[in-house]
Design a protein around this motif. Structure first.
Motif, PDB file in Angstrom:
ATOM      1  N   SER A 106     -17.851   4.754  -6.570  1.00  0.00           N
ATOM      2  CA  SER A 106     -17.208   5.647  -7.543  1.00  0.00           C
ATOM      3  C   SER A 106     -16.902   4.916  -8.845  1.00  0.00           C
ATOM      4  O   SER A 106     -16.977   5.507  -9.928  1.00  0.00           O
ATOM      5  CB  SER A 106     -15.930   6.244  -6.949  1.00  0.00           C
ATOM      6  N   LEU A 107     -16.592   3.623  -8.763  1.00  0.00           N
ATOM      7  CA  LEU A 107     -16.339   2.828  -9.967  1.00  0.00           C
ATOM      8  C   LEU A 107     -17.638   2.463 -10.677  1.00  0.00           C
ATOM      9  O   LEU A 107     -17.713   2.490 -11.908  1.00  0.00           O
ATOM     10  CB  LEU A 107     -15.557   1.559  -9.601  1.00  0.00           C
ATOM     11  N   GLN A 108     -18.666   2.125  -9.911  1.00  0.00           N
ATOM     12  CA  GLN A 108     -19.947   1.753 -10.515  1.00  0.00           C
ATOM     13  C   GLN A 108     -20.604   2.936 -11.227  1.00  0.00           C
ATOM     14  O   GLN A 108     -21.333   2.743 -12.205  1.00  0.00           O
ATOM     15  CB  GLN A 108     -20.890   1.202  -9.443  1.00  0.00           C
ATOM     16  N   ALA A 109     -20.358   4.140 -10.739  1.00  0.00           N
ATOM     17  CA  ALA A 109     -20.960   5.334 -11.338  1.00  0.00           C
ATOM     18  C   ALA A 109     -20.270   5.736 -12.638  1.00  0.00           C
ATOM     19  O   ALA A 109     -20.835   6.493 -13.433  1.00  0.00           O
ATOM     20  CB  ALA A 109     -20.900   6.494 -10.344  1.00  0.00           C
ATOM     21  N   ASN A 110     -19.076   5.221 -12.863  1.00  0.00           N
ATOM     22  CA  ASN A 110     -18.297   5.552 -14.052  1.00  0.00           C
ATOM     23  C   ASN A 110     -18.896   4.842 -15.269  1.00  0.00           C
ATOM     24  O   ASN A 110     -18.989   3.622 -15.299  1.00  0.00           O
ATOM     25  CB  ASN A 110     -16.842   5.121 -13.837  1.00  0.00           C
ATOM     26  N   ARG A 111     -19.285   5.615 -16.290  1.00  0.00           N
ATOM     27  CA  ARG A 111     -19.941   5.033 -17.468  1.00  0.00           C
ATOM     28  C   ARG A 111     -18.980   4.770 -18.617  1.00  0.00           C
ATOM     29  O   ARG A 111     -19.419   4.422 -19.721  1.00  0.00           O
ATOM     30  CB  ARG A 111     -21.073   5.946 -17.931  1.00  0.00           C
ATOM     31  N   ASP A 112     -17.694   4.918 -18.386  1.00  0.00           N
ATOM     32  CA  ASP A 112     -16.723   4.549 -19.409  1.00  0.00           C
ATOM     33  C   ASP A 112     -16.730   3.033 -19.583  1.00  0.00           C
ATOM     34  O   ASP A 112     -17.238   2.302 -18.723  1.00  0.00           O
ATOM     35  CB  ASP A 112     -15.315   4.996 -19.009  1.00  0.00           C
ATOM     36  N   SER A 113     -16.167   2.561 -20.670  1.00  0.00           N
ATOM     37  CA  SER A 113     -16.088   1.118 -20.869  1.00  0.00           C
ATOM     38  C   SER A 113     -15.199   0.509 -19.792  1.00  0.00           C
ATOM     39  O   SER A 113     -14.368   1.191 -19.187  1.00  0.00           O
ATOM     40  CB  SER A 113     -15.531   0.788 -22.256  1.00  0.00           C
ATOM     41  N   PHE A 114     -15.375  -0.778 -19.572  1.00  0.00           N
ATOM     42  CA  PHE A 114     -14.653  -1.461 -18.498  1.00  0.00           C
ATOM     43  C   PHE A 114     -13.136  -1.327 -18.673  1.00  0.00           C
ATOM     44  O   PHE A 114     -12.394  -1.151 -17.699  1.00  0.00           O
ATOM     45  CB  PHE A 114     -15.058  -2.937 -18.472  1.00  0.00           C
ATOM     46  N   LYS A 115     -12.658  -1.384 -19.936  1.00  0.00           N
ATOM     47  CA  LYS A 115     -11.221  -1.323 -20.198  1.00  0.00           C
ATOM     48  C   LYS A 115     -10.643   0.058 -19.891  1.00  0.00           C
ATOM     49  O   LYS A 115      -9.463   0.188 -19.565  1.00  0.00           O
ATOM     50  CB  LYS A 115     -10.951  -1.689 -21.653  1.00  0.00           C
ATOM     51  N   GLU A 116     -11.466   1.093 -20.031  1.00  0.00           N
ATOM     52  CA  GLU A 116     -10.987   2.458 -19.807  1.00  0.00           C
ATOM     53  C   GLU A 116     -11.041   2.865 -18.337  1.00  0.00           C
ATOM     54  O   GLU A 116     -10.481   3.894 -17.953  1.00  0.00           O
ATOM     55  CB  GLU A 116     -11.831   3.448 -20.628  1.00  0.00           C
ATOM     56  N   GLN A 117     -11.705   2.063 -17.538  1.00  0.00           N
ATOM     57  CA  GLN A 117     -11.898   2.422 -16.130  1.00  0.00           C
ATOM     58  C   GLN A 117     -10.644   2.135 -15.312  1.00  0.00           C
ATOM     59  O   GLN A 117      -9.958   1.141 -15.557  1.00  0.00           O
ATOM     60  CB  GLN A 117     -13.070   1.622 -15.560  1.00  0.00           C
ATOM     61  N   PRO A 118     -10.322   2.981 -14.319  1.00  0.00           N
ATOM     62  CA  PRO A 118      -9.169   2.693 -13.456  1.00  0.00           C
ATOM     63  C   PRO A 118      -9.425   1.457 -12.595  1.00  0.00           C
ATOM     64  O   PRO A 118     -10.580   1.095 -12.342  1.00  0.00           O
ATOM     65  CB  PRO A 118      -9.044   3.953 -12.597  1.00  0.00           C
ATOM     66  N   SER A 119      -8.358   0.836 -12.143  1.00  0.00           N
ATOM     67  CA  SER A 119      -8.515  -0.318 -11.260  1.00  0.00           C
ATOM     68  C   SER A 119      -8.991   0.143  -9.888  1.00  0.00           C
ATOM     69  O   SER A 119      -8.949   1.337  -9.559  1.00  0.00           O
ATOM     70  CB  SER A 119      -7.179  -1.053 -11.122  1.00  0.00           C
ATOM     71  N   SER A 120      -9.436  -0.812  -9.080  1.00  0.00           N
ATOM     72  CA  SER A 120      -9.901  -0.483  -7.727  1.00  0.00           C
ATOM     73  C   SER A 120      -8.789   0.146  -6.900  1.00  0.00           C
ATOM     74  O   SER A 120      -9.014   1.115  -6.159  1.00  0.00           O
ATOM     75  CB  SER A 120     -10.414  -1.744  -7.020  1.00  0.00           C
ATOM     76  N   PHE A 121      -7.565  -0.380  -7.046  1.00  0.00           N
ATOM     77  CA  PHE A 121      -6.440   0.150  -6.272  1.00  0.00           C
ATOM     78  C   PHE A 121      -6.057   1.559  -6.750  1.00  0.00           C
ATOM     79  O   PHE A 121      -5.745   2.436  -5.937  1.00  0.00           O
ATOM     80  CB  PHE A 121      -5.244  -0.793  -6.359  1.00  0.00           C
ATOM     81  N   ALA A 122      -6.122   1.768  -8.065  1.00  0.00           N
ATOM     82  CA  ALA A 122      -5.822   3.101  -8.593  1.00  0.00           C
ATOM     83  C   ALA A 122      -6.870   4.112  -8.143  1.00  0.00           C
ATOM     84  O   ALA A 122      -6.543   5.258  -7.801  1.00  0.00           O
ATOM     85  CB  ALA A 122      -5.763   3.047 -10.121  1.00  0.00           C
ATOM     86  N   GLN A 123      -8.123   3.680  -8.112  1.00  0.00           N
ATOM     87  CA  GLN A 123      -9.199   4.566  -7.668  1.00  0.00           C
ATOM     88  C   GLN A 123      -9.046   4.901  -6.187  1.00  0.00           C
ATOM     89  O   GLN A 123      -9.245   6.051  -5.778  1.00  0.00           O
ATOM     90  CB  GLN A 123     -10.555   3.905  -7.924  1.00  0.00           C
TER      91      GLN A 123
END
Length: 269
Positions: A106-123
């Motif tokens: 789910s994190l790898q599929a997210n195309r937002d910039s790294f800074k805008e992406q939620p953390s692994s724990f938040a996800q």
């Protein structure tokens, strides 16, 4: 090796040339990620594999040894017993690793910039809050993960140990190391080629659905059939090149470390 895993996932979740986010080639994928997401885009979802790696490998090799001992008591031939032990180890490993895979994909599929992406724990918290721990939540795609790991390890262990025993050893330590490395490389490559349809199905199920709120990819074989019908059989092999680049040499190194470390432990303990 994680950047190759990100690229593999991106290829597997795209739905043919009609997908507006489709990558034209491996090079195009690398360039697009660097341009739109930065270098850190290649390290999206890296924490779940880091957290899972030690228990995952421990489970894989420990259970392989235990299944091998049990199967040696059966009338199965040694060659079949090794493959069956690998299958059992892969299925056990899949149960341990699947929740981490759901978060990672789910994190790898997210195309937002790294800074805008939620953390692994938040996800992980978001997935648990919205879908729970079950087969629609943190254990989504479990059947595909079972198929991916079971098939991979069945071939991986079975091919490596059977071929290694069939080819004479070399008295030269360097050549013997290269012999084992070459067999491990071929083993990892063949295993990757055979199990990738399960990997594609897993990425489609665990990744974002084409229409938000509608579940298109539900089960392993339903997803495989759907991908084949809509995109052709080659779509079941998406991401094969980065997968081989990662698991070919990586698989060889892992088997060599396992052999040399287990050999040392048996001699000294």
């Amino acid at each position: 090796m994680h950047p190759l895993d990100v690229v593999k996932t991106r290829f597997q979740i795209q739905r043919g040339t009609s997908d507006p986010n489709s990558y034209k080639s491996l090079g195009d994928c690398f360039r697009t990620i660097i341009r739109s997401e930065g270098v850190f885009g290649f390290y999206k979802g890296i924490l779940p594999p880091i957290l899972a790696e030690t228990p995952k490998r421990a489970v894989k090799f420990f259970t392989f040894e235990q299944y091998k001992k049990l199967l040696n008591l059966t009338p199965l031939s040694p060659a079949v017993a090794l493959s069956a032990a690998g299958l059992g180890a892969g299925l056990t490993e899949a149960v341990v690793v699947n929740p981490f895979e759901v978060v990672k994909v789910s994190l790898q599929a997210n195309r937002d910039s790294f800074k805008e992406q939620p953390s692994s724990f938040a996800q992980a918290r978001r997935i648990i809050k919205s879908d729970g721990f079950g087969l629609n939540g943190l254990n989504k795609g479990l059947t595909s993960t079972l198929g991916r790991h079971g098939v991979f390890n069945m071939i991986y262990f079975g091919f490596y140990f059977n071929v290694k025993d069939a080819i004479p050893t070399n008295p030269d330590p360097t050549l013997e190391f290269l012999r084992k490395f070459a067999i491990g490389l071929v083993s990892g490559t063949i295993s990757s080629c055979v199990n990738i349809p399960f990997d594609v199905a897993k990425s489609r199920i665990q990744g974002p659905q084409p229409v938000p709120g509608e579940i298109k990819y539900r089960t392993c074989f339903q997803t495989m059939a759907l991908v084949y019908r809509e995109e052709g059989y080659l779509a079941l092999y998406k991401g094969l090149v980065p997968k081989i680049m990662r698991l070919g040499p990586g698989g060889a190194v892992m088997l060599l470390v396992y052999e040399y470390v287990s050999g040392w432990l048996q001699r000294n303990w």
